[in-house]
Design a protein around this motif. Structure first.
Motif, PDB file in Angstrom:
ATOM      1  N   GLY A  12      11.220  13.422  23.337  1.00  0.00           N
ATOM      2  CA  GLY A  12      10.101  14.030  22.758  1.00  0.00           C
ATOM      3  C   GLY A  12      10.044  15.553  23.005  1.00  0.00           C
ATOM      4  N   ALA A  13      10.419  15.924  24.309  1.00  0.00           N
ATOM      5  CA  ALA A  13      10.895  17.486  24.428  1.00  0.00           C
ATOM      6  C   ALA A  13      11.572  18.118  23.513  1.00  0.00           C
ATOM      7  N   ALA A  14      12.703  17.361  23.228  1.00  0.00           N
ATOM      8  CA  ALA A  14      13.665  18.081  22.087  1.00  0.00           C
ATOM      9  C   ALA A  14      13.064  18.116  20.759  1.00  0.00           C
ATOM     10  N   ASN A  62      15.679  23.450  27.567  1.00  0.00           N
ATOM     11  CA  ASN A  62      16.061  23.535  29.153  1.00  0.00           C
ATOM     12  C   ASN A  62      15.332  22.670  29.699  1.00  0.00           C
ATOM     13  N   VAL A  63      16.210  22.042  30.543  1.00  0.00           N
ATOM     14  CA  VAL A  63      15.631  20.747  31.489  1.00  0.00           C
ATOM     15  C   VAL A  63      16.259  20.910  32.865  1.00  0.00           C
ATOM     16  N   THR A  73       3.842  17.430  32.375  1.00  0.00           N
ATOM     17  CA  THR A  73       4.706  18.538  32.338  1.00  0.00           C
ATOM     18  C   THR A  73       5.141  18.764  30.799  1.00  0.00           C
ATOM     19  N   LEU A  74       5.461  17.401  30.237  1.00  0.00           N
ATOM     20  CA  LEU A  74       5.782  17.665  28.634  1.00  0.00           C
ATOM     21  C   LEU A  74       4.906  18.304  27.814  1.00  0.00           C
ATOM     22  N   SER A  75       3.410  17.997  27.854  1.00  0.00           N
ATOM     23  CA  SER A  75       2.535  18.567  27.329  1.00  0.00           C
ATOM     24  C   SER A  75       2.364  19.865  27.811  1.00  0.00           C
ATOM     25  N   ALA A  76       2.188  20.387  28.995  1.00  0.00           N
ATOM     26  CA  ALA A  76       2.277  21.715  29.369  1.00  0.00           C
ATOM     27  C   ALA A  76       3.403  22.495  28.651  1.00  0.00           C
TER      28      ALA A  76
END
Length: 294
Positions: A91-93, A99-100, A57-60
């Motif tokens: 990594g997402a940030a 938004n999580v 989901t992170l790469s998506a």
């Protein structure tokens, strides 16, 4: 406009779900997102939904954010320990994804790798606390971060849970752990949803009513039999069974619920599950159509 700003604006917020591909080709996912762009405030990207392995989901989310979409990064506790969860959140940030949606996650035995070991080092309330800790500039070991995220954390709740009291207690724990918005499990009974919202309104959080767009009586019956916390009333199953165009009837059922729930909650989260092209029809019939740029 960010999801947080959309809530703050007082508008009736609309989000929809996008599933990463089972493979590396993201073209269809990006095309679906583009089709939805003008109709929603944010796209919620599932994390190995129903324990079925897919592109992470992170790469998506990174692909979608790069394309200019407001995304909600789903994070489940099933597949990662606390090190990996914190690492992936940072990594997402670093990609500007804030938004999580924190979830515990379905057990691996219900998915396509039933022999996989489920982790569950943390569960969703603990994960929300971790997100608060990261936002404050430290990790779970109380080590300072070099660069601090600014997550807008959300969680899920099941208004049709029986009994409801344990679910409400968990809802309150999630609020205390930092959840600022909630996405509900699919709901179809307005009276039941209203009872839940009478409690939810005591807290300073936003609530998106979850809607799965039904496409057949068989689908509704399957959900009743296999998805805990979801109850499709028998009158709706019968309505679908009697319809000559069940997909159109499913759109009508979803729109009817949204019209009825609009004054109770802060928005709606549409889960079309492989039929995302129906989401704009649902919104149009619910009176929520937005002007699509030429």
């Amino acid at each position: 406009m960010s999801l947080s700003d959309a809530f703050g604006s007082g508008r009736f917020v609309v989000t929809s779900e996008v599933g990463p591909p089972k493979g590396t080709d993201v073209a269809e996912m990006l095309a679906t997102a583009e089709m939805l762009r003008a109709h929603v405030d944010a796209l919620n990207v599932t994390d190995n939904q129903a324990a079925v392995m897919r592109l992470c989901t992170l790469s998506a989310c990174a692909h979608l954010a790069t394309a200019g979409h407001e995304v909600v990064y789903q994070v489940t506790c099933r597949d990662r320990n606390r090190l990996a969860l914190q690492s992936d959140l940072l990594g997402a940030a670093s990609f500007g994804i804030t938004n999580v949606l924190a979830l515990t996650g379905d057990h691996t035995r219900v998915g396509d790798h039933p022999g996989a070991k489920a982790v569950f080092d943390l569960e969703s309330v603990q994960l929300l606390r971790v997100i608060q800790t990261l936002n404050a500039g430290a990790d779970m070991a109380d080590k300072a971060l070099h660069g601090t995220p600014g997550f807008f954390a959300g969680a899920v709740v099941t208004p049709d849970s029986v009994p409801l009291a344990p679910q409400l207690a968990r809802f309150e724990k999630k609020v205390a752990a930092g959840a600022r918005y909630f996405q509900t499990q699919a709901v179809y009974d307005l009276a039941s949803f209203e009872r839940f919202m009478e409690v939810a309104r005591r807290f300073d959080v936003k609530v998106l009513a979850g809607i799965v767009v039904l496409r057949s009586a068989r689908m509704a019956s399957f959900m009743n039999a296999n998805l805990p916390g979801i109850t499709v009333p028998e009158r709706i199953v019968a309505e679908l069974a009697a319809s000559e165009d069940a997909a159109a009837t499913g759109v009508e059922i979803a729109a009817r619920f949204i019209r009825g729930a609009r004054d109770m909650c802060d928005g709606v989260h549409i889960m079309a599950i492989g039929a995302e092209h129906l989401a704009p029809r649902v919104l149009a019939e619910a009176g929520l159509a937005r002007k699509v740029p030429a």
